[in-house]
Design a protein around this motif. Structure first.
Motif, PDB file in Angstrom:
ATOM      1  N   TYR A  66       0.841  -1.201   0.000  1.00  0.00           N
ATOM      2  CA  TYR A  66       0.000   0.000   0.000  1.00  0.00           C
ATOM      3  C   TYR A  66       0.880   1.257   0.000  1.00  0.00           C
ATOM      4  O   TYR A  66       2.014   1.229   0.467  1.00  0.00           O
ATOM      5  N   PRO A  67       0.360   2.355  -0.514  1.00  0.00           N
ATOM      6  CA  PRO A  67       1.150   3.594  -0.593  1.00  0.00           C
ATOM      7  C   PRO A  67       1.494   4.139   0.797  1.00  0.00           C
ATOM      8  O   PRO A  67       0.751   3.963   1.753  1.00  0.00           O
ATOM      9  N   ASP A  68       2.601   4.827   0.865  1.00  0.00           N
ATOM     10  CA  ASP A  68       3.078   5.370   2.137  1.00  0.00           C
ATOM     11  C   ASP A  68       2.158   6.442   2.725  1.00  0.00           C
ATOM     12  O   ASP A  68       2.207   6.705   3.921  1.00  0.00           O
ATOM     13  N   TYR A  69       1.342   7.061   1.910  1.00  0.00           N
ATOM     14  CA  TYR A  69       0.482   8.135   2.410  1.00  0.00           C
ATOM     15  C   TYR A  69      -0.757   7.632   3.161  1.00  0.00           C
ATOM     16  O   TYR A  69      -1.390   8.389   3.871  1.00  0.00           O
ATOM     17  N   ILE A  70      -1.091   6.360   3.044  1.00  0.00           N
ATOM     18  CA  ILE A  70      -2.317   5.830   3.652  1.00  0.00           C
ATOM     19  C   ILE A  70      -2.365   6.052   5.170  1.00  0.00           C
ATOM     20  O   ILE A  70      -3.364   6.559   5.686  1.00  0.00           O
ATOM     21  N   PRO A  71      -1.318   5.717   5.934  1.00  0.00           N
ATOM     22  CA  PRO A  71      -1.397   5.952   7.383  1.00  0.00           C
ATOM     23  C   PRO A  71      -1.612   7.427   7.727  1.00  0.00           C
ATOM     24  O   PRO A  71      -2.357   7.749   8.665  1.00  0.00           O
ATOM     25  N   HIS A  72      -1.021   8.318   6.961  1.00  0.00           N
ATOM     26  CA  HIS A  72      -1.182   9.750   7.221  1.00  0.00           C
ATOM     27  C   HIS A  72      -2.620  10.198   6.963  1.00  0.00           C
ATOM     28  O   HIS A  72      -3.179  10.995   7.721  1.00  0.00           O
ATOM     29  N   LEU A  73      -3.206   9.678   5.887  1.00  0.00           N
ATOM     30  CA  LEU A  73      -4.591  10.041   5.591  1.00  0.00           C
ATOM     31  C   LEU A  73      -5.544   9.537   6.678  1.00  0.00           C
ATOM     32  O   LEU A  73      -6.456  10.250   7.091  1.00  0.00           O
ATOM     33  N   PHE A  74      -5.316   8.317   7.153  1.00  0.00           N
ATOM     34  CA  PHE A  74      -6.154   7.813   8.242  1.00  0.00           C
ATOM     35  C   PHE A  74      -5.972   8.644   9.513  1.00  0.00           C
ATOM     36  O   PHE A  74      -6.920   8.864  10.261  1.00  0.00           O
ATOM     37  N   SER A  75      -4.774   9.120   9.744  1.00  0.00           N
ATOM     38  CA  SER A  75      -4.519   9.986  10.892  1.00  0.00           C
ATOM     39  C   SER A  75      -5.304  11.295  10.769  1.00  0.00           C
ATOM     40  O   SER A  75      -5.894  11.773  11.734  1.00  0.00           O
ATOM     41  N   TYR A  76      -5.325  11.883   9.557  1.00  0.00           N
ATOM     42  CA  TYR A  76      -6.094  13.126   9.342  1.00  0.00           C
ATOM     43  C   TYR A  76      -7.588  12.890   9.542  1.00  0.00           C
ATOM     44  O   TYR A  76      -8.278  13.697  10.163  1.00  0.00           O
ATOM     45  N   ILE A  77      -8.079  11.774   9.019  1.00  0.00           N
ATOM     46  CA  ILE A  77      -9.501  11.453   9.192  1.00  0.00           C
ATOM     47  C   ILE A  77      -9.816  11.301  10.678  1.00  0.00           C
ATOM     48  O   ILE A  77     -10.810  11.819  11.174  1.00  0.00           O
ATOM     49  N   HIS A  78      -8.949  10.596  11.396  1.00  0.00           N
ATOM     50  CA  HIS A  78      -9.139  10.399  12.828  1.00  0.00           C
ATOM     51  C   HIS A  78      -9.190  11.738  13.557  1.00  0.00           C
ATOM     52  O   HIS A  78     -10.075  11.983  14.378  1.00  0.00           O
ATOM     53  N   ASP A  79      -8.240  12.614  13.266  1.00  0.00           N
ATOM     54  CA  ASP A  79      -8.191  13.920  13.930  1.00  0.00           C
ATOM     55  C   ASP A  79      -9.452  14.739  13.649  1.00  0.00           C
ATOM     56  O   ASP A  79     -10.005  15.375  14.553  1.00  0.00           O
ATOM     57  N   ASP A  80      -9.914  14.716  12.404  1.00  0.00           N
ATOM     58  CA  ASP A  80     -11.135  15.444  12.057  1.00  0.00           C
ATOM     59  C   ASP A  80     -12.342  14.905  12.824  1.00  0.00           C
ATOM     60  O   ASP A  80     -13.127  15.660  13.390  1.00  0.00           O
ATOM     61  N   ILE A  81     -12.471  13.599  12.877  1.00  0.00           N
ATOM     62  CA  ILE A  81     -13.613  12.998  13.560  1.00  0.00           C
ATOM     63  C   ILE A  81     -13.566  13.275  15.059  1.00  0.00           C
ATOM     64  O   ILE A  81     -14.588  13.567  15.684  1.00  0.00           O
ATOM     65  N   VAL A  82     -12.386  13.222  15.656  1.00  0.00           N
ATOM     66  CA  VAL A  82     -12.254  13.537  17.082  1.00  0.00           C
ATOM     67  C   VAL A  82     -12.682  14.979  17.349  1.00  0.00           C
ATOM     68  O   VAL A  82     -13.431  15.253  18.296  1.00  0.00           O
ATOM     69  N   ASP A  83     -12.224  15.915  16.510  1.00  0.00           N
ATOM     70  CA  ASP A  83     -12.605  17.325  16.686  1.00  0.00           C
ATOM     71  C   ASP A  83     -14.115  17.520  16.564  1.00  0.00           C
ATOM     72  O   ASP A  83     -14.730  18.239  17.352  1.00  0.00           O
ATOM     73  N   ILE A  84     -14.713  16.894  15.569  1.00  0.00           N
ATOM     74  CA  ILE A  84     -16.164  17.017  15.366  1.00  0.00           C
ATOM     75  C   ILE A  84     -16.914  16.428  16.545  1.00  0.00           C
ATOM     76  O   ILE A  84     -17.869  17.030  17.057  1.00  0.00           O
ATOM     77  N   PHE A  85     -16.504  15.257  17.000  1.00  0.00           N
ATOM     78  CA  PHE A  85     -17.183  14.613  18.118  1.00  0.00           C
ATOM     79  C   PHE A  85     -17.076  15.452  19.391  1.00  0.00           C
ATOM     80  O   PHE A  85     -18.048  15.596  20.135  1.00  0.00           O
ATOM     81  N   GLU A  86     -15.934  16.044  19.633  1.00  0.00           N
ATOM     82  CA  GLU A  86     -15.779  16.908  20.812  1.00  0.00           C
ATOM     83  C   GLU A  86     -16.711  18.114  20.731  1.00  0.00           C
ATOM     84  O   GLU A  86     -17.321  18.507  21.722  1.00  0.00           O
ATOM     85  N   GLU A  87     -16.828  18.704  19.544  1.00  0.00           N
ATOM     86  CA  GLU A  87     -17.741  19.835  19.378  1.00  0.00           C
ATOM     87  C   GLU A  87     -19.187  19.414  19.626  1.00  0.00           C
ATOM     88  O   GLU A  87     -19.945  20.105  20.309  1.00  0.00           O
ATOM     89  N   ILE A  88     -19.559  18.269  19.098  1.00  0.00           N
ATOM     90  CA  ILE A  88     -20.931  17.777  19.276  1.00  0.00           C
ATOM     91  C   ILE A  88     -21.212  17.522  20.750  1.00  0.00           C
ATOM     92  O   ILE A  88     -22.291  17.855  21.260  1.00  0.00           O
ATOM     93  N   LYS A  89     -20.252  16.938  21.457  1.00  0.00           N
ATOM     94  CA  LYS A  89     -20.436  16.693  22.894  1.00  0.00           C
ATOM     95  C   LYS A  89     -20.553  18.001  23.658  1.00  0.00           C
ATOM     96  O   LYS A  89     -21.398  18.137  24.546  1.00  0.00           O
ATOM     97  N   LYS A  90     -19.723  19.004  23.339  1.00  0.00           N
ATOM     98  CA  LYS A  90     -19.779  20.297  24.028  1.00  0.00           C
ATOM     99  C   LYS A  90     -21.116  20.990  23.818  1.00  0.00           C
ATOM    100  O   LYS A  90     -21.616  21.679  24.703  1.00  0.00           O
TER     101      LYS A  90
END
Length: 111
Positions: A66-90
Motif C-alpha cells: 500500500y502507498p506510504d500516504y495511507i497511514p497519514h490520511l487515516f490519521s487526518y480522518i481520525h483527527d477530524d472525527i475527534v474534533d467534530i465529536f468533541e464539538e458535538i459533545k460540548k
C-alpha cells in the motif's frame, strides 16, 4: 359528482399547523443546534478522503504494497472525527445517548 370546496390560504396554513408543537418564543424558532462550518468542512473532507482511499486501493493488485500516504490520511480522518465529536459533545447534542450508554454500562457491570 360533488366538487370539493376551495380553501383559502389562511385555512391551508391553519390546517398545516394542526398537531404541530407551536414554539413558545421567538428565540426558540431562531435557535437551532448546529455544528460549526469548520466541522461541516471536516466531515466533507473525511468523506472525500475516504472515498479517494477506497478508489485507490480497490484498483491496486492485492500483492502490491500500500502507498506510504495511507497511514497519514487515516490519521487526518481520525483527527477530524475527534474534533467534530468533541464539538458535538460540548454542544450537548449527544447528552441523551451518553446518558443511555452510561446507564446501560452500569447495569452490565452490576451483573
Amino acid at each position: 359528482m360533488k366538487k370539493s370546496p376551495m380553501l383559502s390560504s389562511a385555512q391551508v396554513i391553519a390546517l398545516s399547523k394542526i398537531g404541530k408543537k407551536q414554539p413558545e418564543s421567538q428565540s426558540e424558532t431562531t435557535h437551532k443546534n448546529h455544528i460549526s462550518i469548520e466541522s461541516y468542512h471536516k466531515f466533507n473532507r473525511s468523506r472525500d478522503v475516504s472515498v479517494y482511499i477506497y478508489q485507490d486501493l480497490i484498483r491496486r493488485e492485492i500483492h502490491i504494497r500500500y502507498p506510504d500516504y495511507i497511514p497519514h490520511l487515516f490519521s487526518y480522518i481520525h483527527d477530524d472525527i475527534v474534533d467534530i465529536f468533541e464539538e458535538i459533545k460540548k454542544k450537548g447534542l449527544c447528552d441523551e445517548w451518553l446518558r443511555q450508554q452510561a446507564a446501560s454500562e452500569s447495569m452490565n457491570t452490576t451483573e
